[in-house]
Design a protein around this motif. Structure first.
Motif, PDB file in Angstrom:
ATOM      1  N   THR A  41       0.860  -1.294  -0.046  1.00  0.00           N
ATOM      2  CA  THR A  41      -0.005   0.083  -0.143  1.00  0.00           C
ATOM      3  C   THR A  41       0.932   1.255   0.117  1.00  0.00           C
ATOM      4  N   ALA A  42       1.908   1.301   0.803  1.00  0.00           N
ATOM      5  CA  ALA A  42       2.521   2.469   0.948  1.00  0.00           C
ATOM      6  C   ALA A  42       3.532   2.610  -0.549  1.00  0.00           C
ATOM      7  N   LEU A  43       4.045   1.538  -0.911  1.00  0.00           N
ATOM      8  CA  LEU A  43       4.975   1.734  -2.276  1.00  0.00           C
ATOM      9  C   LEU A  43       3.954   1.957  -3.263  1.00  0.00           C
ATOM     10  N   SER A  44       2.934   1.543  -3.652  1.00  0.00           N
ATOM     11  CA  SER A  44       1.979   1.841  -4.649  1.00  0.00           C
ATOM     12  C   SER A  44       1.522   3.252  -4.508  1.00  0.00           C
ATOM     13  N   ARG A  45       1.290   3.749  -3.232  1.00  0.00           N
ATOM     14  CA  ARG A  45       0.929   5.120  -3.006  1.00  0.00           C
ATOM     15  C   ARG A  45       1.987   6.249  -3.453  1.00  0.00           C
ATOM     16  N   GLU A  46       3.031   5.874  -3.015  1.00  0.00           N
ATOM     17  CA  GLU A  46       4.328   6.772  -3.087  1.00  0.00           C
ATOM     18  C   GLU A  46       4.698   6.658  -4.522  1.00  0.00           C
ATOM     19  N   VAL A  47       4.482   5.551  -5.313  1.00  0.00           N
ATOM     20  CA  VAL A  47       4.960   5.736  -6.808  1.00  0.00           C
ATOM     21  C   VAL A  47       3.957   6.371  -7.626  1.00  0.00           C
ATOM     22  N   ASP A  48       2.716   6.235  -7.114  1.00  0.00           N
ATOM     23  CA  ASP A  48       1.494   7.063  -7.926  1.00  0.00           C
ATOM     24  C   ASP A  48       1.639   8.356  -7.534  1.00  0.00           C
ATOM     25  N   GLU A  49       2.015   8.924  -6.353  1.00  0.00           N
ATOM     26  CA  GLU A  49       2.233  10.389  -6.052  1.00  0.00           C
ATOM     27  C   GLU A  49       3.499  10.899  -6.938  1.00  0.00           C
ATOM     28  N   GLU A  50       4.608  10.156  -6.920  1.00  0.00           N
ATOM     29  CA  GLU A  50       5.829  10.834  -7.385  1.00  0.00           C
ATOM     30  C   GLU A  50       5.927  10.592  -8.929  1.00  0.00           C
ATOM     31  N   LEU A  51       5.215   9.332  -9.649  1.00  0.00           N
ATOM     32  CA  LEU A  51       5.546   9.058 -10.858  1.00  0.00           C
ATOM     33  C   LEU A  51       4.275   9.206 -11.788  1.00  0.00           C
ATOM     34  N   GLY A  52       3.169   9.117 -10.982  1.00  0.00           N
ATOM     35  CA  GLY A  52       2.014   8.952 -11.872  1.00  0.00           C
ATOM     36  C   GLY A  52       1.443   7.635 -12.587  1.00  0.00           C
ATOM     37  N   VAL A  53       2.098   6.647 -11.879  1.00  0.00           N
ATOM     38  CA  VAL A  53       1.862   5.295 -12.530  1.00  0.00           C
ATOM     39  C   VAL A  53       1.490   4.356 -11.442  1.00  0.00           C
ATOM     40  N   ARG A  54       0.562   3.574 -12.018  1.00  0.00           N
ATOM     41  CA  ARG A  54       0.050   2.465 -10.869  1.00  0.00           C
ATOM     42  C   ARG A  54       0.890   1.018 -10.944  1.00  0.00           C
ATOM     43  N   GLU A  87       5.757  -4.669 -12.118  1.00  0.00           N
ATOM     44  CA  GLU A  87       5.463  -4.043 -13.296  1.00  0.00           C
ATOM     45  C   GLU A  87       4.744  -2.710 -12.945  1.00  0.00           C
ATOM     46  N   TYR A  88       4.325  -1.982 -14.163  1.00  0.00           N
ATOM     47  CA  TYR A  88       3.812  -0.847 -13.819  1.00  0.00           C
ATOM     48  C   TYR A  88       2.801  -0.528 -14.944  1.00  0.00           C
ATOM     49  N   HIS A  89       1.721   0.371 -14.897  1.00  0.00           N
ATOM     50  CA  HIS A  89       0.940   0.588 -15.921  1.00  0.00           C
ATOM     51  C   HIS A  89       0.862   2.199 -15.990  1.00  0.00           C
ATOM     52  N   GLY A  90       0.817   2.658 -17.291  1.00  0.00           N
ATOM     53  CA  GLY A  90       0.919   4.337 -17.311  1.00  0.00           C
ATOM     54  C   GLY A  90       2.089   4.999 -17.840  1.00  0.00           C
ATOM     55  N   GLU A  91       2.185   6.383 -17.928  1.00  0.00           N
ATOM     56  CA  GLU A  91       3.487   6.983 -18.344  1.00  0.00           C
ATOM     57  C   GLU A  91       4.311   7.636 -17.176  1.00  0.00           C
ATOM     58  N   LEU A  92       5.518   7.021 -17.127  1.00  0.00           N
ATOM     59  CA  LEU A  92       6.216   7.889 -16.141  1.00  0.00           C
ATOM     60  C   LEU A  92       6.284   9.232 -16.290  1.00  0.00           C
ATOM     61  N   THR A  93       5.806  10.130 -15.375  1.00  0.00           N
ATOM     62  CA  THR A  93       6.094  11.469 -15.276  1.00  0.00           C
ATOM     63  C   THR A  93       6.393  12.073 -13.741  1.00  0.00           C
ATOM     64  N   ALA A  94       7.102  12.948 -13.744  1.00  0.00           N
ATOM     65  CA  ALA A  94       7.596  13.531 -12.386  1.00  0.00           C
ATOM     66  C   ALA A  94       6.527  14.355 -12.105  1.00  0.00           C
ATOM     67  N   THR A  95       6.101  14.228 -10.722  1.00  0.00           N
ATOM     68  CA  THR A  95       4.991  14.795 -10.087  1.00  0.00           C
ATOM     69  C   THR A  95       5.295  14.889  -8.813  1.00  0.00           C
ATOM     70  N   GLU A  97       6.507  16.230  -5.446  1.00  0.00           N
ATOM     71  CA  GLU A  97       7.837  16.700  -4.939  1.00  0.00           C
ATOM     72  C   GLU A  97       8.949  16.072  -5.750  1.00  0.00           C
ATOM     73  N   ILE A  98       8.743  15.445  -7.012  1.00  0.00           N
ATOM     74  CA  ILE A  98       9.820  14.995  -7.758  1.00  0.00           C
ATOM     75  C   ILE A  98      10.219  16.020  -9.042  1.00  0.00           C
ATOM     76  N   ASP A  99      11.304  16.185  -9.086  1.00  0.00           N
ATOM     77  CA  ASP A  99      11.820  17.221 -10.312  1.00  0.00           C
ATOM     78  C   ASP A  99      12.186  16.540 -11.498  1.00  0.00           C
ATOM     79  N   GLU A 100      12.460  15.272 -11.280  1.00  0.00           N
ATOM     80  CA  GLU A 100      13.092  14.616 -12.716  1.00  0.00           C
ATOM     81  C   GLU A 100      13.175  13.154 -12.142  1.00  0.00           C
ATOM     82  N   TRP A 101      13.060  12.384 -13.474  1.00  0.00           N
ATOM     83  CA  TRP A 101      13.378  10.807 -13.107  1.00  0.00           C
ATOM     84  C   TRP A 101      14.330  10.541 -14.342  1.00  0.00           C
ATOM     85  N   MET A 102      15.078   9.403 -13.987  1.00  0.00           N
ATOM     86  CA  MET A 102      16.041   8.728 -15.108  1.00  0.00           C
ATOM     87  C   MET A 102      16.527   7.722 -14.846  1.00  0.00           C
ATOM     88  N   PHE A 103      17.158   6.892 -15.709  1.00  0.00           N
ATOM     89  CA  PHE A 103      17.560   5.732 -15.727  1.00  0.00           C
ATOM     90  C   PHE A 103      19.070   5.841 -15.522  1.00  0.00           C
TER      91      PHE A 103
END
Length: 124
Positions: A41-54, A87-95, A97-103
């Protein structure tokens, strides 16, 4: 000790990392549990809040726990991070408090918070 959860997502041999607003180093997507939350629950919530994916619960699995000095915290503070992959569903987007994401790859270790450097070892 800071007790957190982190999402380890590897694509093309590179690890997904995020930079939070006003932070100089990269972190794994994730964070602290709220009262009563389990790790999923915590990780799925945080990832959705930070990157907009499920995250996909059917593919959710633990891959290890790392401990390291906590970056940007008082001296002597450590972090314990339970690491999970999914795995995830959606498109990674910085949202949020996140300014950017990268590999990143091992050559980028100087850009990673200590716990992320340790988590990178879990992907080998």
């Amino acid at each position: 000790m800071l007790d957190v959860v982190g999402w380890v997502h590897v694509s093309g041999g590179r690890l997904l990392a995020v930079r939070a607003r006003s932070r100089d180093l990269l972190y794994l997507p994730g964070g602290k549990r709220e009262a009563g939350e389990d790790d999923w629950t915590a990780l799925s919530r945080e990832v959705d809040e930070e990157l907009g994916v499920r995250l996909d619960q059917a593919s959710f699995r633990g891959i290890g726990v790392v401990e390291a000095p906590a970056h940007d915290q008082p001296p002597g503070t450590r972090v314990r991070m339970a690491c999970y992959t999914a795995e995830y569903h959606g498109e990674l987007t910085a949202t949020g408090e996140i300014d950017e994401w990268m590999f990143v790859d091992p050559a980028d270790h100087h850009r990673l918070a200590p716990a992320v450097r340790a988590a990178l070892e879990l992907t080998r």
